[in-house]
Design an enzyme around this catalytic site. Structure first.
Site, PDB file in Angstrom:
ATOM      1  N   HIS A 158      66.429  -2.018  22.862  1.00 44.95           N
ATOM      2  CA  HIS A 158      65.934  -3.439  23.795  1.00 44.95           C
ATOM      3  C   HIS A 158      66.904  -3.692  25.090  1.00 44.95           C
ATOM      4  O   HIS A 158      67.612  -2.795  25.292  1.00 44.95           O
ATOM      5  CB  HIS A 158      66.061  -4.772  23.323  1.00 44.95           C
ATOM      6  CG  HIS A 158      67.210  -5.140  22.422  1.00 44.95           C
ATOM      7  ND1 HIS A 158      68.407  -5.945  23.379  1.00 44.95           N
ATOM      8  CD2 HIS A 158      67.894  -4.973  21.459  1.00 44.95           C
ATOM      9  CE1 HIS A 158      69.195  -5.489  22.712  1.00 44.95           C
ATOM     10  NE2 HIS A 158      68.636  -5.499  21.346  1.00 44.95           N
ATOM     11  N   GLU A 211      67.145  -5.455  13.713  1.00 37.79           N
ATOM     12  CA  GLU A 211      68.321  -4.563  13.528  1.00 37.79           C
ATOM     13  C   GLU A 211      69.230  -5.072  12.840  1.00 37.79           C
ATOM     14  O   GLU A 211      68.793  -5.154  11.086  1.00 37.79           O
ATOM     15  CB  GLU A 211      69.107  -5.648  14.676  1.00 37.79           C
ATOM     16  CG  GLU A 211      70.469  -5.671  15.021  1.00 37.79           C
ATOM     17  CD  GLU A 211      70.914  -4.574  15.636  1.00 37.79           C
ATOM     18  OE1 GLU A 211      70.652  -3.089  15.233  1.00 37.79           O
ATOM     19  OE2 GLU A 211      71.596  -4.001  16.909  1.00 37.79           O
TER      20      GLU A 211
END
Length: 232
Positions: free
Chosen positions: A23, A135
């Site tokens: 990201h 994550e």
């Protein structure tokens, strides 16, 4: 491969091409670089992209369009957090809206404090949110997701059907996932990915997830290749 094991060949129909995307810059990255303890702040819950992050996304979007990659992607898989979904739709989103064509947007305007216009799903590949590529879990509120019912109105054209739980039951405030658990989750994710029919897939995820997943591979290769696979 290591010279002692010799080279290996695999038929193309037994291979997939994976495009791994981390990201863009999130608000937690900025605050965490100033002070590591900021990662514990609930002000950074489900961190969204910064203006620089959106600039990175826009640049990558231009690149995948210019090099022809956009037309090759069969599927986009994204971690179900604001910053990854913003990145996914910003990079691989479709064409601008045309009068008379009614398709749901990939992202509505200003989703996640983005100050960004709506992103079309017109002529874009399908998008799926998948929990396995999240994550490293736990402790840091920036890595905790919102409820799926909160995300659906913001990202109408992303498919959330593979996410079993409405609320985030994976993230725990006092237990941090171990790196070997992240790697095992990554291998599970890739094993699931192999069951998909799509051949060219973009995966928008997070730095720790990508690093520890890739670290599970390359053990049968020369150390120089292993280091290339696992470079942060």
């Amino acid at each position: 491969m290591d010279a002692s094991t010799g080279p290996s060949l695999y038929p193309l129909h037994r291979s997939k091409t994976l495009h791994l995307v981390r990201h863009g810059q999130g608000i937690h990255n900025v605050e965490g670089e100033k002070d590591q303890s900021a990662y514990l702040s609930y002000d950074l819950f489900d961190a969204h992209l910064t203006p620089l992050g959106w600039s990175q996304v826009d640049n990558l979007h231009k690149h995948v369009q210019a090099c022809g990659l956009f037309k090759k992607i069969d599927l986009v898989i994204t971690s179900p957090l604001l910053r990854t979904m913003q990145t996914a739709v910003g990079v691989f989103g479709g064409e601008a809206y045309t009068d008379g064509i009614d398709v749901p947007p990939l992202m509505v305007a200003n989703a996640g404090n983005s100050n960004h216009p709506a992103i079309s799903s017109l002529n874009s590949p399908p998008f799926i949110a998948v929990e396995l590529c999240r994550e490293l879990l736990g402790v840091h509120p920036c890595d905790k997701r919102r409820s799926i019912s909160e995300y659906r109105p913001l990202f109408p054209a992303i498919d959330f059907s593979l996410i079993e739980n409405e609320d985030d039951i994976l993230w725990l405030p006092d237990i941090k996932e171990k790196t070997e658990q992240v790697a095992a989750r990554g291998v599970e994710f890739l094993n699931w990915l192999w069951t998909r029919k799509e051949k060219e897939i973009a995966i928008v995820s997070h730095s720790d997830f990508l690093f520890y997943t890739l670290s599970a591979f390359g053990n049968d290769c020369h150390p120089s290749i292993k280091s290339e696979i696992c470079t942060p």
